[in-house]
Write a protein that holds these residues in place. Sequence first.
Motif, short mmCIF file in Angstrom:
data_model
loop_
_atom_site.label_atom_id
_atom_site.label_comp_id
_atom_site.label_asym_id
_atom_site.label_seq_id
_atom_site.Cartn_x
_atom_site.Cartn_y
_atom_site.Cartn_z
N ASN A 23 0.86 -1.19 0.00
CA ASN A 23 0.00 0.00 0.00
C ASN A 23 0.89 1.23 0.00
OD1 ASN A 23 -2.24 1.74 0.18
ND2 ASN A 23 -2.05 1.81 2.40
N SER B 234 -1.32 6.16 2.44
CA SER B 234 -1.93 6.16 3.76
C SER B 234 -1.61 7.47 4.48
CB SER B 234 -1.46 4.95 4.58
OG SER B 234 -0.07 5.02 4.76
N ALA C 175 -9.47 2.99 -2.86
CA ALA C 175 -10.48 2.37 -2.00
C ALA C 175 -11.35 3.38 -1.25
CB ALA C 175 -9.81 1.43 -1.00
N SER D 8 -5.17 1.65 -0.55
CA SER D 8 -6.21 1.79 0.46
C SER D 8 -6.59 3.24 0.74
CB SER D 8 -5.72 1.12 1.74
OG SER D 8 -6.52 1.50 2.81
N ALA E 105 -5.78 4.82 3.31
CA ALA E 105 -6.26 4.68 4.69
C ALA E 105 -6.01 5.95 5.49
CB ALA E 105 -5.55 3.51 5.36
N GLU F 119 -8.88 0.86 8.10
CA GLU F 119 -8.92 0.94 6.63
C GLU F 119 -7.73 0.26 5.94
OE1 GLU F 119 -11.61 4.98 6.66
OE2 GLU F 119 -9.56 5.12 5.93
N HIS F 120 -6.79 -0.27 6.75
CA HIS F 120 -5.69 -1.01 6.14
C HIS F 120 -6.14 -2.39 5.67
CE1 HIS F 120 -2.88 2.06 7.12
NE2 HIS F 120 -3.09 1.97 8.40
N TYR G 42 -11.36 -2.12 1.08
CA TYR G 42 -10.03 -2.42 0.57
C TYR G 42 -10.05 -3.69 -0.29
CZ TYR G 42 -5.28 -4.34 0.85
OH TYR G 42 -4.08 -4.90 0.55
#
Length: 260
Positions: free
Chosen positions: A4, A7, A191, A229, A231, A236-237, A242
């Motif tokens: 990812n 974030s 996401a 993601s 996030a 949200e990870h 996701y």
Amino acid sequence: MKTNYHSHIALCKHAEGTIEEHILKAIELNYEIFGISDHAPLITIDNIPKEATYLHRMKTTELTPYIEELNRCKEKYKKDIKILIGLETEYFKTHDTYFKRLGQKVDYLVLGNHDYSLHGKPYSSFQVEDDEQAIRYGENAVDGMKTGYYSFMSHPDLFLYRFAWGKVAEKIAHTISEASVKYNVPLEFNANGVRRGTIETKQGTRFIYPRKEFWDIVKTYNCKVIVNSDAHYFTEHDDEAYHLTHKLAKEWGLNVIEVL
Ligand SMILES: [Zn+2]
Ligand SMILES: [Zn+2]
């Protein structure tokens, strides 16, 4: 491979947690490559961007501590995970040198394009109201990709948050796809759009973004697509959105890459 590159942490004032807390979460979830790309601090040049944008960004004085803490964690957890130091920024031609310098301080930059300028005034990509604004969103994305500063462009279909799909939107999807190939900047399948849920339209139920019509055009160019993601919160990870986003990217036939 679990990766990812997008974030956020509490510094941007609309996310939770410290750098180390997010990294520990990523290790627990078996991520192999994990990039933290919080929203970069902004400076005003020629009245760009909007003051309101500052409410959602770290302060200039917080940048060095952010990088230092990421470097400390990178070293501390190097046996467990590969950490990358990123920043998500906007792009304004007036700020070119500023973004270039930011890029030299970190491992990678993300082209957010949440804001753009038109006739010397700042606009939000969440509130694109007419053709001129939408076209400018697309041009600004190209201006950013062209610089070579950015490792990928996040949520390139963000302008469709308010703007209706049609001939103009179609043209913008072509413009962005062409630039993605030409300047080798992958496009992000995000996401957070899925997280925002679906809406009912005359054509049926759909997400605000990712938008199928947009990605059908991206597909014809075989652009590199990275699923992230985006996030802002610990859950949200590895949430339902996701997983659904990864699944959708495959179902829509996109050229998904896992590593940048
Ligand atoms: Zn954010
Ligand atoms: Zn974003």
